[in-house]
Scaffold this active site. Sequence first.
Site, PDB file in Angstrom:
ATOM      1  N   HIS A 198      37.840  31.123  31.350  1.00  0.00           N
ATOM      2  CA  HIS A 198      37.614  32.548  31.073  1.00  0.00           C
ATOM      3  C   HIS A 198      38.087  32.881  29.659  1.00  0.00           C
ATOM      4  O   HIS A 198      39.178  32.484  29.271  1.00  0.00           O
ATOM      5  CB  HIS A 198      38.381  33.398  32.094  1.00  0.00           C
ATOM      6  CG  HIS A 198      37.981  34.838  32.087  1.00  0.00           C
ATOM      7  ND1 HIS A 198      38.369  35.705  31.088  1.00  0.00           N
ATOM      8  CD2 HIS A 198      37.219  35.556  32.932  1.00  0.00           C
ATOM      9  CE1 HIS A 198      37.856  36.903  31.335  1.00  0.00           C
ATOM     10  NE2 HIS A 198      37.145  36.839  32.458  1.00  0.00           N
ATOM     11  N   CYS A 236      31.967  35.782  30.057  1.00  0.00           N
ATOM     12  CA  CYS A 236      32.382  37.141  30.426  1.00  0.00           C
ATOM     13  C   CYS A 236      31.922  38.093  29.333  1.00  0.00           C
ATOM     14  O   CYS A 236      32.491  38.122  28.237  1.00  0.00           O
ATOM     15  CB  CYS A 236      33.898  37.219  30.610  1.00  0.00           C
ATOM     16  SG  CYS A 236      34.426  38.901  31.028  1.00  0.00           S
ATOM     17  N   HIS A 263      30.484  36.567  34.289  1.00  0.00           N
ATOM     18  CA  HIS A 263      31.081  37.872  34.575  1.00  0.00           C
ATOM     19  C   HIS A 263      30.261  38.889  33.798  1.00  0.00           C
ATOM     20  O   HIS A 263      30.273  38.855  32.563  1.00  0.00           O
ATOM     21  CB  HIS A 263      32.520  37.944  34.076  1.00  0.00           C
ATOM     22  CG  HIS A 263      33.523  37.261  34.948  1.00  0.00           C
ATOM     23  ND1 HIS A 263      34.865  37.296  34.689  1.00  0.00           N
ATOM     24  CD2 HIS A 263      33.377  36.563  36.095  1.00  0.00           C
ATOM     25  CE1 HIS A 263      35.521  36.620  35.638  1.00  0.00           C
ATOM     26  NE2 HIS A 263      34.626  36.157  36.494  1.00  0.00           N
ATOM     27  N   ASP A 308      31.463  42.400  36.992  1.00  0.00           N
ATOM     28  CA  ASP A 308      32.897  42.486  36.753  1.00  0.00           C
ATOM     29  C   ASP A 308      33.277  43.962  36.752  1.00  0.00           C
ATOM     30  O   ASP A 308      32.485  44.815  37.141  1.00  0.00           O
ATOM     31  CB  ASP A 308      33.181  41.772  35.418  1.00  0.00           C
ATOM     32  CG  ASP A 308      34.615  41.334  35.271  1.00  0.00           C
ATOM     33  OD1 ASP A 308      35.386  41.448  36.228  1.00  0.00           O
ATOM     34  OD2 ASP A 308      34.973  40.888  34.173  1.00  0.00           O
ATOM     35  N   HIS A 309      34.482  44.253  36.289  1.00  0.00           N
ATOM     36  CA  HIS A 309      35.035  45.620  36.322  1.00  0.00           C
ATOM     37  C   HIS A 309      33.989  46.723  36.203  1.00  0.00           C
ATOM     38  O   HIS A 309      33.134  46.685  35.320  1.00  0.00           O
ATOM     39  CB  HIS A 309      35.984  45.841  35.140  1.00  0.00           C
ATOM     40  CG  HIS A 309      37.065  44.824  35.049  1.00  0.00           C
ATOM     41  ND1 HIS A 309      37.912  44.751  33.991  1.00  0.00           N
ATOM     42  CD2 HIS A 309      37.442  43.847  35.898  1.00  0.00           C
ATOM     43  CE1 HIS A 309      38.771  43.767  34.183  1.00  0.00           C
ATOM     44  NE2 HIS A 309      38.499  43.184  35.333  1.00  0.00           N
ATOM     45  N   TYR A 322      38.049  47.317  40.260  1.00  0.00           N
ATOM     46  CA  TYR A 322      37.399  46.672  41.405  1.00  0.00           C
ATOM     47  C   TYR A 322      37.052  47.627  42.536  1.00  0.00           C
ATOM     48  O   TYR A 322      37.130  47.274  43.709  1.00  0.00           O
ATOM     49  CB  TYR A 322      38.254  45.493  41.895  1.00  0.00           C
ATOM     50  CG  TYR A 322      38.194  44.346  40.920  1.00  0.00           C
ATOM     51  CD1 TYR A 322      37.138  43.444  40.963  1.00  0.00           C
ATOM     52  CD2 TYR A 322      39.140  44.198  39.919  1.00  0.00           C
ATOM     53  CE1 TYR A 322      37.044  42.413  40.046  1.00  0.00           C
ATOM     54  CE2 TYR A 322      39.051  43.160  38.991  1.00  0.00           C
ATOM     55  CZ  TYR A 322      38.007  42.270  39.069  1.00  0.00           C
ATOM     56  OH  TYR A 322      37.895  41.245  38.165  1.00  0.00           O
TER      57      TYR A 322
HETATM   58  C1  DNO Z   1      40.046  40.344  35.428  1.00  0.00           C
HETATM   59  C2  DNO Z   1      39.532  38.977  35.516  1.00  0.00           C
HETATM   60  C3  DNO Z   1      40.536  37.983  35.007  1.00  0.00           C
HETATM   61  C4  DNO Z   1      40.103  36.583  35.354  1.00  0.00           C
HETATM   62  C5  DNO Z   1      41.031  35.550  34.814  1.00  0.00           C
HETATM   63  C6  DNO Z   1      40.472  34.189  35.011  1.00  0.00           C
HETATM   64  O1  DNO Z   1      39.738  41.181  36.227  1.00  0.00           O
HETATM   65  O2  DNO Z   1      38.325  38.807  34.921  1.00  0.00           O
HETATM   66  O3  DNO Z   1      41.774  38.230  35.570  1.00  0.00           O
HETATM   67  O4  DNO Z   1      40.066  36.446  36.736  1.00  0.00           O
HETATM   68  O5  DNO Z   1      41.317  35.747  33.493  1.00  0.00           O
HETATM   69  O6  DNO Z   1      41.491  33.277  34.966  1.00  0.00           O
END
Ligand code: DNO
Length: 358
Positions: A198, A236, A263, A308-309, A322
Amino acid sequence: MIFTLRWFGPEDPVSLPALRQVPGLDGVVSALPDLPAGAVWTPGAIEARRAELAEHGFAWTVAESLPVSEAIKLGGEQRDEHVAAWCASLRNLSDAGIRTVCYNFMPVFDWIRTDFAKQLPDGSNAMAYAHAELARFDFSRGMERLAAWAQGYSGEEVAELFERARELGEERLFAHLIGFLEEVVPVAEASGVRLALHPDDPPWPIFGLPRIVHDRAGIERILEAVDSPANGLTFCTGALGAEVGNDLAAMASAFAPRVAFVHARNVRRTGERDFHEVAHHPSAGDVDLLAVLERLVAAGVDVPLRPDHGRMLWGERAIPGYGLFDRCIGLAYLQGIVAALERREGRPRPAASEPARH
Ligand code: DNO
């Protein structure tokens, strides 16, 4: 693409029956956050989580995160023991059918924000980051473990880790990452696992700590140093997209063969090193998710992807970033894009009536 959502475990306010109502999900992303960095994920612990997901009809598609200890990142007495534990966890995950493993190599912190509930003009709230505000952080009394972080630290531990990491610098952090990969990638290859590194979030150094996974050159160097498909990347778009200098579409094309996990997130940049998170829809922010997905699908990338978020909508309470609602709105947008792109490439998604790929 393999569509997933993240579920943190029984402590997640979003329940598995709630996730069950989301259409077109191929699996779930989860972890074992109660196990500290450096511990082995035992077959029993993995099986318990796998069975819990299976009870609700879900495959456990991605382990996120398998935490990498500070001893590995910064170099410490227990480094070799922790690498061996990480390798054992990889083998155990593979035996349970989990073949994508996400991790990061950010010293001390995982992702960080300066505001976890910034009010947006539409009445929702989202996480935000303003670089100048880092100066206000006081870790003398320690820092609590945040959702998705491997662990919290006492004030003394933070001070010691800061000192060690600052002294280490980027080149030696890079050497530690490559040394780690040289040991774990052969195990991943032998177990049929793809590792998904990541990027740094935010994508620049914070608190004077070294960070090495946030731009094209840095990532290329890591992928080339250990040149195996098992040494993969989590693409990401939110982490990388906060930096205006990152050309995400070009990076998606360049890294496609090594993208092991996606992501999908959108951010609105509000300053050189300031941003807040927004809806996935292109009207909301600066990340062109359509352009990124076009490049990935055209390159034949078919890996787990999760929204993602998102924002926190309609008064819901959930782990910051989340909430279920905005992630689902985002998921529907992403599913529509990918379905159209894959059809154009002659790779249609299974018809709605077919069972999900479990
Ligand atoms: C945040 C996530 C990160 C991710 C880590 C992977 O919400 O995208 O915490 O899980 O960085 O190791």
